[in-house]
Design a protein around this motif. Structure first.
Motif, short mmCIF file in Angstrom:
data_model
loop_
_atom_site.label_atom_id
_atom_site.label_comp_id
_atom_site.label_asym_id
_atom_site.label_seq_id
_atom_site.Cartn_x
_atom_site.Cartn_y
_atom_site.Cartn_z
N ALA A 74 -57.69 23.47 -33.64
CA ALA A 74 -57.37 23.59 -35.06
C ALA A 74 -58.09 22.51 -35.85
CB ALA A 74 -55.87 23.49 -35.26
N ALA A 75 -58.65 22.92 -37.00
CA ALA A 75 -59.45 21.99 -37.79
C ALA A 75 -58.61 20.90 -38.44
CB ALA A 75 -60.22 22.76 -38.87
N PRO A 99 -64.16 32.77 -30.05
CA PRO A 99 -63.87 31.65 -30.96
C PRO A 99 -65.08 31.19 -31.75
CG PRO A 99 -62.68 31.33 -28.92
CD PRO A 99 -63.59 32.52 -28.70
N ALA A 103 -64.98 31.67 -35.75
CA ALA A 103 -64.98 30.47 -36.58
C ALA A 103 -65.94 30.60 -37.76
CB ALA A 103 -65.33 29.24 -35.74
N GLN A 108 -60.72 29.15 -43.99
CA GLN A 108 -60.37 27.80 -43.57
C GLN A 108 -58.87 27.64 -43.35
OE1 GLN A 108 -62.85 25.58 -42.89
NE2 GLN A 108 -61.22 24.35 -41.95
N LEU A 111 -58.37 28.59 -39.82
CA LEU A 111 -59.00 27.61 -38.93
C LEU A 111 -58.23 26.30 -38.90
CD1 LEU A 111 -62.74 28.19 -39.90
CD2 LEU A 111 -61.52 29.10 -37.91
N ASP A 112 -57.63 25.92 -40.02
CA ASP A 112 -56.85 24.68 -40.08
C ASP A 112 -55.62 24.74 -39.19
OD1 ASP A 112 -58.54 23.41 -41.86
OD2 ASP A 112 -57.34 23.90 -43.63
N ASP A 115 -55.55 26.73 -32.95
CA ASP A 115 -56.56 26.66 -31.92
C ASP A 115 -57.02 28.09 -31.67
OD1 ASP A 115 -55.80 24.01 -31.73
OD2 ASP A 115 -54.79 24.25 -29.79
N LEU A 116 -58.30 28.36 -31.88
CA LEU A 116 -58.85 29.67 -31.55
C LEU A 116 -59.12 29.71 -30.05
CD1 LEU A 116 -61.41 30.25 -34.43
CD2 LEU A 116 -58.99 30.88 -34.35
#
Length: 494
Positions: A74-75, A99, A103, A108, A111-112, A115-116
């Protein structure tokens, strides 16, 4: 849906009670996977690891096989919600690098929070792979999909299906015989345990919608937010046999989109002056090529015949970006363009095709028993050819499973509404491979567990794939907040 060509083109107890599996040993569950750099050209953030699972879940301490998994963390760790497992299509599609590709497309806000995580399913790619060791000629899509002969005869299809079944049964070994959708669901739960997650969110596409629905049925308490995108009919009496049959109506739903594009003024690949002319032109050309194929050196088969044109049509309907492939082949068949250059598959691609075919055959044949009488298939093909000439009887024709020597180890899972209301279906109206009418069957089976967002679009794949802001926003909001629409939602085109 059975779809050999996704990798090739580069490249499922009835009324099952909730399955109780032997938990991983405490030490294994707490240790977690060891993450290392992934092979190949992937996002530098993507890491890979291995998870061991039983070859036979009835013997959990017996022989183990390997699954390779991947992740992009995770971002924004402060906003992290958990894992979003991507479940690939096929059956037989690789998912290890999803992933990396996801991505690039996901907003976003998703993505935040996630976890992909991707994985190569049992038998696929780097996860203890299988192969049937087929001859090169049998890797042609016009062999793998059972296109009847020009006169409607299925004798050649019966011979091919029997040969593929015998070869895969002989060469595939115990791993191929273990491949099934219930086992994929069990493997997914082992991945969840290895990651140390109490619950799992998932995004399944195409065949991955069925695998995801089976997981949500077998392990409802372990599910969090489940997105099923481009949805398969879960009918437990047919399973993949029903998906193959759905190509007939799916192609009919989708072909008008191609016809409008192929007659558009200014299109450099325009094939006709009006959309109404495109369908008869295609059908007439396919019939002409049935009678008099054009030599096509380097291709497999080495000719442009009617079934090669029909197969190209079916593949091209998956996405608007593939429309030129069909138009240009039509123009070549009409003598207005040269045939495109063709060459044998490079060896790595041929190996990937072998792998995809083997996993596809294993899943299709191990999930459900198929009828064995060739005469019944011949009758169905004749009726289908008259009703839906675009696909010429292929969707109801004989497959290797008619001659598979192994009975399914268990009945297909019956997808039901038992479990939390945490599933969102995303569906295009005009999907050639997983048509809307089949998605409605999954929506009906899940009942109040699910909501569906329907997008007025053609092609396969919905979320962050078709540029529909309305449909994308509904799915994103569900993934970010957990809120589903109060009712099923319709999103207009655009």
């Amino acid at each position: 849906m059975p779809n050999f060509n996704r990798t090739a083109a580069a490249a499922t107890a009835a009324a099952l009670a909730l399955t109780v599996l032997t938990a991983l040993p405490a030490a294994a569950a707490s240790k977690g996977p060891t993450w290392t750099a992934c092979q190949g050209k992937t996002d530098p953030r993507q890491q890979c690891a291995t998870v061991t699972v039983p070859l036979d879940y009835d013997d959990p301490d017996g022989e183990q096989i390997t699954l390779v998994i991947s992740r992009i963390p995770a971002a924004n760790p402060g906003l992290r919600h958990g894992v979003l497992l991507t479940i690939p299509g096929g059956p037989g599609g690789t998912g290890l690098d999803i992933p990396t590709s996801a991505a690039k497309r996901l907003p976003q806000s998703v993505l935040d929070r996630y976890d992909l995580v991707g994985f190569d399913p049992r038998g696929v790619g780097r996860s203890t792979p299988v192969s049937c060791g087929l001859d090169t000629a049998d890797l042609a899509m016009v062999k793998l999909r059972p296109w009847p002969a020009a006169d409607g005869s299925i004798d050649g299809n019966v011979a091919t299906a029997r040969r593929l079944a015998e070869t895969c049964a002989r060469n595939g070994g115990p791993v191929l015989r273990s491949i099934s959708t219930p086992n994929e669901a069990r493997d997914i739960d082992r991945i969840r345990q290895a990651l140390g997650e109490r619950r799992l969110s998932a995004w399944g596409t195409s065949y991955g919608t069925y695998a995801g629905a089976v997981y949500a049925t077998m392990f409802p308490r372990q599910t969090d937010r489940i997105v099923l995108d481009s949805n398969d009919d879960p009918d437990p009496s047919k399973v993949e046999r029903g998906w193959l049959a759905n190509y007939g109506p799916g192609a009919e739903d989708r072909f008008p989109d191609f016809a409008r594009w192929a007659a558009a003024p200014g299109n450099p690949d325009r094939v006709a002056d009006t959309p109404e002319e495109v369908r008869p032109l295609f059908l007439d050309l396919a019939a002409r090529l049935d009678r008099a194929p054009l030599p096509w050196p380097g291709a497999n088969p080495a000719e442009l015949n009617g079934n090669v044109l029909r197969e190209t049509m079916l593949e091209s309907l998956y996405a608007d970006a593939k429309f030129p492939d069909l138009a240009r082949l039509m123009l070549a068949g009409l003598g207005r363009r040269p045939l495109p250059a063709a060459a044998p598959l490079p060896e790595p691609v041929a190996q990937a095709v072998q792998n995809t075919v083997a996993v596809s055959v294993g899943t299709l044949c191990n999930d459900v028993t198929w009828p064995a009488d060739p005469a019944a298939y011949a009758k169905d093909v004749a009726a289908e050819r008259a009703a839906r000439p675009l696909t010429a009887g292929m969707p109801v024709n004989v497959m290797p499973c008619a001659f598979w020597p192994f009975a399914p180890a268990e009945p297909p899972v019956r997808v039901t509404d038992r479990g939390p209301a945490n599933i969102l279906l995303a569906q295009n109206l005009r999907d050639p491979a997983t048509p809307y009418r089949g998605a409605l069957k999954l929506r009906e089976a899940l009942s109040d567990r699910a909501r569906m967002v329907t997008v007025d679009s053609g092609g396969h794949d919905v979320y962050v794939a078709n540029g529909n802001p309305c449909g994308d926003a509904v799915v994103t909001d569900f993934l970010v907040t957990g809120r589903r629409p109060a009712d099923d939602t319709y999103c207009p085109a655009g």
